[in-house]
Every structure is written in C-alpha cells, then in structure tokens.
Design an enzyme around this catalytic site. Structure first.
Site, PDB file in Angstrom:
ATOM      1  N   HIS A 206       0.851  -1.193   0.000  1.00  0.00           N
ATOM      2  CA  HIS A 206       0.000   0.000   0.000  1.00  0.00           C
ATOM      3  C   HIS A 206       0.888   1.245   0.000  1.00  0.00           C
ATOM      4  O   HIS A 206       2.028   1.197   0.479  1.00  0.00           O
ATOM      5  CB  HIS A 206      -0.905   0.012   1.240  1.00  0.00           C
ATOM      6  CG  HIS A 206      -1.728  -1.214   1.389  1.00  0.00           C
ATOM      7  ND1 HIS A 206      -2.998  -1.338   0.867  1.00  0.00           N
ATOM      8  CD2 HIS A 206      -1.457  -2.402   1.992  1.00  0.00           C
ATOM      9  CE1 HIS A 206      -3.476  -2.537   1.149  1.00  0.00           C
ATOM     10  NE2 HIS A 206      -2.551  -3.208   1.828  1.00  0.00           N
TER      11      HIS A 206
ATOM     12  N   ALA B 105      16.400 -18.236   9.690  1.00  0.00           N
ATOM     13  CA  ALA B 105      15.121 -18.054  10.387  1.00  0.00           C
ATOM     14  C   ALA B 105      14.979 -16.632  10.918  1.00  0.00           C
ATOM     15  O   ALA B 105      15.944 -16.014  11.364  1.00  0.00           O
ATOM     16  CB  ALA B 105      15.017 -19.058  11.532  1.00  0.00           C
TER      17      ALA B 105
END
Length: 210
Positions: free
Chosen positions: A111, A156
């Site tokens: 956005h 990770a």
C-alpha cells in the site's frame, strides 16, 4: 483498464467486486486444504495441485493461506511447512527443490506510504521470484519485488526487503548476506557437525543416482 488488468500489470488498483470474485476460488480451496484430514497426504496433494497456478509434486502442510493461488508457480519438489502465507496479488515464481520452514510469509501486496493516498483504497502487487534449491528458514518475511538467487539459504526470522544473490547464507532484519556457500559445506549437516560414515555413504549413493 479494469482493476484486474491494472493489478496484473503491477499498477495501482482497487480491490473491487470483480477482484473479490476472483479470490473466491482460492478461499474455497484453502478452506478444503486447511480442514482436510492431515494424514490424507494424497488428498492434500490433489488440493495443492488444483490451487496453484503451476506445480510438479508440490506438498504444503496446512494451514496455508493465499489470495489467488493461480498467481503462484512452483517447480519440482516444492515443500512448504505449516502456516505459510503467500499474498499472491502479483506473480510468485519459485524454482525446483525449494523448501520453506513454518510461518514463512511472502508478500507481493503493498500500500502507498502516505496516508492520504493509502486511504484511497489503492494498493499494488509486485512480483517475487525465488530460484532453484532455496531453503527459507522459519518466520521469514519476503517483501514485494524481492528476487532470491538459486542455492541460497535464508536464516530463520529474516525480513527480506532487497534482492539476495545465489549461493549464499543470508539472515537478519533487514536480511543481509553472511557468507558464501562453498564446496566445504557439502560434508556438514549442521554447523560443524559432519555426516557420519553411514549417512555419508547414503548421501553419495543418492547424489550419484541423479
């Protein structure tokens, strides 16, 4: 142009009724996937094949979430572990032999930064591409427009905001290259732990058969 056409050209678009209608298929199939018998691997594989735009032997451990499914193209032997989310407003193209640990999120959707333009309901999707033989560690977030090169490992907890080259280990927030992957890494399975003789014999047999 329609909003669907704008979306598919990676231009700003508004999610109108035509766009929402297109998402219904993915919502139906992900509902089937996420409520399927978790021990029925054949049925799960069938749903995954129907859901994705392109796949060859893909398997996803539910739950799994996406916007369309048809915008996701994966190569041979794709595996995604529990709770993977792919917001495939734009194309997500993933190569052969890629693995994703639990809680990986790939976002093509975004956005505008400024609140005035963001509040007009305009949004966008920018394509994400991942090469062959890539391993994405758990709780990794991949942001719109990112390209990850082949044979790379993403550690990770990473937040990948920029392109990552091939043959590297990269991690962090923001994700950055830590080091190259070399031939020396071949004999280790975890950090400095080398394959034992029995396992290494099997590794060599498997590699020789390819």
């Amino acid at each position: 142009m329609t909003n669907k056409e704008r979306r598919d050209r990676q231009l700003p678009y508004i999610s109108d009724n035509e766009v929402f209608e297109e998402q219904k298929r993915a919502r139906r199939l992900t509902q089937e996937l996420n409520t399927a018998d978790r021990s029925d691997f054949d049925r799960i594989s069938e749903i995954v094949k129907e859901l994705l735009g392109k796949s060859d032997g893909a398997f996803i451990n539910p739950p799994f979430y996406c916007d369309y499914g048809t915008h996701i193209e994966v190569g041979k032997n794709f595996f995604a572990n529990y709770n993977c989310t792919i917001l495939d407003v734009a194309k997500v193209i993933i190569g052969d032999n890629c693995q994703m640990a639990p809680n990986v999120a790939i976002y093509t959707a975004g956005h505008p930064v400024h609140p005035d333009t963001r509040n007009t309901a305009y949004e966008y999707g920018i394509e994400v591409t991942i090469g062959d033989n890539v391993w994405i560690g758990g709780n990794t977030v991949i942001c719109p427009g990112v390209h990850i090169g082949s044979n790379t490992v993403i550690g990770a907890g990473s937040v990948v905001t920029k392109d990552i080259p091939e043959w590297v280990i990269a991690a962090g927030n923001p994700c950055r290259v830590i080091r190259k992957i070399t031939e020396e890494d071949r004999k280790y399975y975890f950090r400095d732990r080398a394959f034992d003789e029995e396992a290494w014999t099997e590794v060599e047999r498997i590699l020789n058969e390819k």
